[in-house]
Design a protein around this motif. Structure first.
Motif, PDB file in Angstrom:
ATOM      1  N   THR A 108       0.940  -1.059  -0.183  1.00 17.39           N
ATOM      2  CA  THR A 108      -0.090  -0.059  -0.062  1.00 17.39           C
ATOM      3  C   THR A 108       0.847   1.030   0.048  1.00 17.39           C
ATOM      4  OG1 THR A 108      -0.235   0.067   2.340  1.00 17.39           O
ATOM      5  CG2 THR A 108      -1.927  -1.204   1.307  1.00 17.39           C
ATOM      6  N   PRO A 109       0.353   2.215  -0.840  1.00 13.41           N
ATOM      7  CA  PRO A 109       1.470   3.713  -0.554  1.00 13.41           C
ATOM      8  C   PRO A 109       1.296   4.164   0.918  1.00 13.41           C
ATOM      9  CG  PRO A 109      -0.141   3.733  -2.554  1.00 13.41           C
ATOM     10  CD  PRO A 109      -0.642   2.398  -1.576  1.00 13.41           C
ATOM     11  N   SER A 110       2.426   4.905   1.049  1.00 11.93           N
ATOM     12  CA  SER A 110       2.277   5.646   2.214  1.00 11.93           C
ATOM     13  C   SER A 110       1.320   6.694   2.419  1.00 11.93           C
ATOM     14  CB  SER A 110       3.787   6.154   2.614  1.00 11.93           C
ATOM     15  OG  SER A 110       4.569   5.183   2.576  1.00 11.93           O
ATOM     16  N   TYR A 111       0.818   6.663   3.897  1.00 16.19           N
ATOM     17  CA  TYR A 111      -0.065   7.848   4.281  1.00 16.19           C
ATOM     18  C   TYR A 111      -1.357   7.508   3.590  1.00 16.19           C
ATOM     19  CZ  TYR A 111       3.405  10.934   6.062  1.00 16.19           C
ATOM     20  OH  TYR A 111       4.295  11.736   7.006  1.00 16.19           O
ATOM     21  N   THR A 112      -1.720   6.146   3.402  1.00 18.06           N
ATOM     22  CA  THR A 112      -3.107   5.687   3.112  1.00 18.06           C
ATOM     23  C   THR A 112      -3.503   4.672   4.253  1.00 18.06           C
ATOM     24  OG1 THR A 112      -2.214   3.747   1.888  1.00 18.06           O
ATOM     25  CG2 THR A 112      -2.447   5.867   0.769  1.00 18.06           C
ATOM     26  N   SER A 113      -4.767   4.508   4.252  1.00 23.15           N
ATOM     27  CA  SER A 113      -5.363   3.642   5.317  1.00 23.15           C
ATOM     28  C   SER A 113      -4.823   2.343   5.423  1.00 23.15           C
ATOM     29  CB  SER A 113      -6.910   3.952   5.197  1.00 23.15           C
ATOM     30  OG  SER A 113      -7.438   3.067   6.253  1.00 23.15           O
ATOM     31  N   GLY A 114      -5.026   1.892   6.607  1.00 24.07           N
ATOM     32  CA  GLY A 114      -4.658   0.476   6.873  1.00 24.07           C
ATOM     33  C   GLY A 114      -6.104  -0.185   7.141  1.00 24.07           C
ATOM     34  N   THR A 115      -6.271  -1.691   7.608  1.00 29.35           N
ATOM     35  CA  THR A 115      -7.363  -2.116   7.717  1.00 29.35           C
ATOM     36  C   THR A 115      -7.859  -1.937   9.215  1.00 29.35           C
ATOM     37  OG1 THR A 115      -6.107  -4.108   8.307  1.00 29.35           O
ATOM     38  CG2 THR A 115      -7.197  -3.663   5.997  1.00 29.35           C
ATOM     39  N   MET A 116      -9.004  -2.303   9.520  1.00 25.98           N
ATOM     40  CA  MET A 116      -9.669  -2.226  11.005  1.00 25.98           C
ATOM     41  C   MET A 116      -9.572  -3.620  11.368  1.00 25.98           C
ATOM     42  SD  MET A 116     -12.944   0.339  10.333  1.00 25.98           S
ATOM     43  CE  MET A 116     -13.212   0.188  12.012  1.00 25.98           C
ATOM     44  N   GLY A 117      -8.321  -3.820  11.936  1.00 28.53           N
ATOM     45  CA  GLY A 117      -7.980  -5.230  12.275  1.00 28.53           C
ATOM     46  C   GLY A 117      -7.876  -6.231  10.934  1.00 28.53           C
ATOM     47  N   VAL A 118      -8.061  -7.290  11.312  1.00 27.11           N
ATOM     48  CA  VAL A 118      -8.259  -8.409  10.240  1.00 27.11           C
ATOM     49  C   VAL A 118      -9.729  -8.257   9.369  1.00 27.11           C
ATOM     50  CG1 VAL A 118      -8.344 -10.721   9.294  1.00 27.11           C
ATOM     51  CG2 VAL A 118      -6.900 -10.075  11.244  1.00 27.11           C
ATOM     52  N   GLN A 119      -9.608  -7.775   8.077  1.00 23.25           N
ATOM     53  CA  GLN A 119     -10.876  -7.705   7.665  1.00 23.25           C
ATOM     54  C   GLN A 119     -11.087  -8.613   6.275  1.00 23.25           C
ATOM     55  OE1 GLN A 119     -10.740  -3.119   7.132  1.00 23.25           O
ATOM     56  NE2 GLN A 119     -12.989  -3.679   7.784  1.00 23.25           N
ATOM     57  N   ARG A 120     -12.192  -9.383   6.352  1.00 19.96           N
ATOM     58  CA  ARG A 120     -12.425 -10.491   5.261  1.00 19.96           C
ATOM     59  C   ARG A 120     -13.826  -9.864   4.447  1.00 19.96           C
ATOM     60  NH1 ARG A 120     -13.185 -16.191   7.262  1.00 19.96           N
ATOM     61  NH2 ARG A 120     -11.144 -16.039   8.173  1.00 19.96           N
ATOM     62  N   GLY A 121     -13.749 -10.308   3.298  1.00 18.76           N
ATOM     63  CA  GLY A 121     -14.771  -9.874   2.294  1.00 18.76           C
ATOM     64  C   GLY A 121     -14.585 -10.580   0.976  1.00 18.76           C
ATOM     65  N   HIS A 122     -15.904 -10.295   0.513  1.00 20.62           N
ATOM     66  CA  HIS A 122     -16.070 -11.060  -0.991  1.00 20.62           C
ATOM     67  C   HIS A 122     -15.536 -10.109  -1.953  1.00 20.62           C
ATOM     68  CE1 HIS A 122     -19.760  -8.664  -0.251  1.00 20.62           C
ATOM     69  NE2 HIS A 122     -19.621  -8.438  -1.548  1.00 20.62           N
ATOM     70  N   VAL A 123     -15.229 -10.319  -3.424  1.00 18.48           N
ATOM     71  CA  VAL A 123     -14.686  -9.511  -4.481  1.00 18.48           C
ATOM     72  C   VAL A 123     -15.748  -9.293  -5.471  1.00 18.48           C
ATOM     73  CG1 VAL A 123     -12.620  -9.335  -6.004  1.00 18.48           C
ATOM     74  CG2 VAL A 123     -12.264 -10.630  -3.802  1.00 18.48           C
TER      75      VAL A 123
END
Length: 512
Positions: A108-123
């Motif tokens: 991920t580029p710097s100064y961008t968001s991380g996840t809220m812990g472990v996040q799982r989802g469909h695509v």
């Protein structure tokens, strides 16, 4: 014209190569106790990626300053700028659940968001028109969205200006879709060979970005060539505050894995992606500093020779080459001069620049604050082109005799690394500073002689492989080249500092 640097005749006095016990001592220490790679180990492996605004950059600046002081130098911590919030990258993980499963290779580029812990989802594949969005908006909630385009290192622009630009594209695409609907109706019932082709829509990655975020997506994913390049959010950083941080992860995924996932999503096969991305922010403002190590001149303290490189580095890797391969030989050259008892006649400045990757900010700042010094700088040596060996200098006829004497000892160091002088081709003073920190000096007419680099042992180093990518690591620097370069740099910089005159500028730039 190529003129080989003449051999230094040990024990002889000549017009070309005077025996200088300090130079001999520099060579001796440089060959038997060279610490260039120790400096790089600290910068790359102990401290790591040194992004401006990060704790790692501040740690690197403090450490470098402490080493300069340890070696007996004077230190200036030159405040060069600040960012409204800081950024510290943590570890990141990802995997595909379902299908054949796989561990995901991404950044991920710097100064961008991380996840809220472990996040799982469909695509899902991103919608490209408002009609498509309305048809699938329910499935966007909790989804990872594959967006078009190919990673260039920069994140999706989430600024108001970018939103307005995307809105104009959406409006044009709506008009195109109306015409395409007419074409579809006209084509209905006709033989395929009589079908009129649809008009292509204007493409823009993450075209309906705000609409997708409001619908509840987990993040966006774009394909990336390998090695993966990751820069920073240059469009929005200055407008960030700790109460208004990015909230949607922006993932750049190995293009080979992306192709598999894209095909599965297009075929509506059910699977999930899981990410744990630890991108952390720090309340600001966060200041950053140039680190200036000073060896005062004994006769001409208000005249200068500058050497160095930028201390900052992108944090997708550890800055082992860009620009650890510039900082570590400069630091070692300073140590060698001090350890050998060097007492330069004019002042040597060892400049480790801040925020080069954010637009040459550190060197621009120094130049702006030190205008009165610029006419009294013999040369600004900047190393920012990789870990190859310093093997040549391009000099003007006016400099030739001085530089021939100064570089004479270099061919006695290691026969594997011959050194030569070349004739300098003058060019116009650039109107805009760009490229690297020497550009900040070039626009002011300061000479920026830079060591020519070569790969005489054929290690097949390729700068594009590491440039702002995940492979910019300690192991990509070439130890014997780095160590030799530190010796060459020390001898040349000290030699210029010990002249009884500034290097002449005649013929360096084209006079307008």
């Amino acid at each position: 014209m190529l003129i080989a640097g003449l051999l230094h005749g040990s024990g002889q006095n000549s017009a070309i190569g005077q025996v200088d016990p300090v130079v001999e001592r520099i060579i001796e220490i440089g060959l038997t106790d060279n610490r260039t790679m120790e400096h790089l180990d600290v910068l790359s492996n102990r401290i790591g990626g040194r992004l401006s605004g990060s704790d790692a950059y501040a740690n690197a600046a403090r450490w470098a300053a402490s080493k300069f002081r340890e070696w007996g130098m004077i230190v200036e911590m030159d405040e060069a700028g600040e960012v409204p919030v800081g950024f510290n990258r943590g570890p990141w993980f990802g995997r595909m659940i379902g299908g054949d499963g796989m561990t995901l290779h991404f950044a991920t580029p710097s100064y961008t968001s991380g996840t809220m812990g472990v996040q799982r989802g469909h695509v899902v594949l991103e919608p490209k028109t408002l009609a498509q969005f309305e048809r699938m908006k329910g499935t966007l909630n909790g989804a990872w969205v594959l967006i078009t385009g190919t990673n260039d290192g920069w994140p999706v622009d989430i600024s108001d200006e970018a939103h307005e630009r995307r809105q104009r594209i959406i409006e044009r695409n709506e008009e195109t879709e109306q015409r395409n609907n007419e074409i579809r109706r006209a084509n209905f019932g006709r033989p395929e060979e009589e079908h009129q082709e649809l008009i292509p829509l204007e493409d823009e990655p993450a075209l309906l970005y705000r609409e997708m975020v409001e619908a509840g997506i987990l993040g966006v994913i774009q394909k990336s060539a390998v090695p993966i390049r990751a820069l920073y959010d240059r469009r929005n950083l200055e407008d960030m505050s700790f109460d208004n941080l990015p909230s949607t992860p922006d993932i750049r995924l190995n293009e080979h894995q992306f192709a598999i996932i894209e095909q599965m999503a297009g075929e509506r096969i059910y699977f999930q992606l899981e990410f744990d991305i630890r991108n952390h922010f720090k309340p600001g403002p966060v200041k950053y500093h140039n680190v200036i190590g000073i060896i005062p001149g004994t006769e001409f303290p208000d005249e200068y020779v500058i050497m160095g490189g930028h201390l900052d580095a992108f944090d997708v890797a550890t800055g082992g080459v860009d620009n650890g391969s510039g900082v570590s030989p400069a630091m070692e050259a300073a140590r060698l001069i001090m350890a050998a008892g060097g007492k330069p006649r004019r002042t040597i400045l060892v400049c480790l620049w801040a925020a080069e990757e954010f637009g040459l900010i550190g060197s621009r700042h120094w130049v702006e604050q030190n205008e009165e010094k610029l006419d009294r700088i013999s040369n600004m040596f900047n190393r920012d082109s990789g870990p190859l060996v310093a093997s040549s200098l391009s000099v003007t006829p006016a400099m030739w005799d001085d530089m021939e004497r100064i570089t004479a000892p270099l061919n006695s160091i290691n026969p594997d690394f011959p050194f030569e002088l070349r004739e300098h081709t003058p060019r116009s003073i650039p109107a805009v500073a760009r490229g690297t920190d020497s550009g900040s000096f070039a626009v002011k007419g300061v000479p920026i002689m830079t060591f020519g680099l070569s790969d005489p042992k054929g290690y097949n180093f390729q700068y594009g492989e590491i440039w702002h990518t995940e492979r910019d690591l300690y192991n990509m620097s070439i130890a014997e080249y780095q160590e030799h370069t530190s010796i060459v740099t020390a001898i040349v910089v000290l030699g210029i500092a010990n002249l009884d005159h500034l290097l002449p500028r005649e013929g360096y730039w084209i006079e307008d």
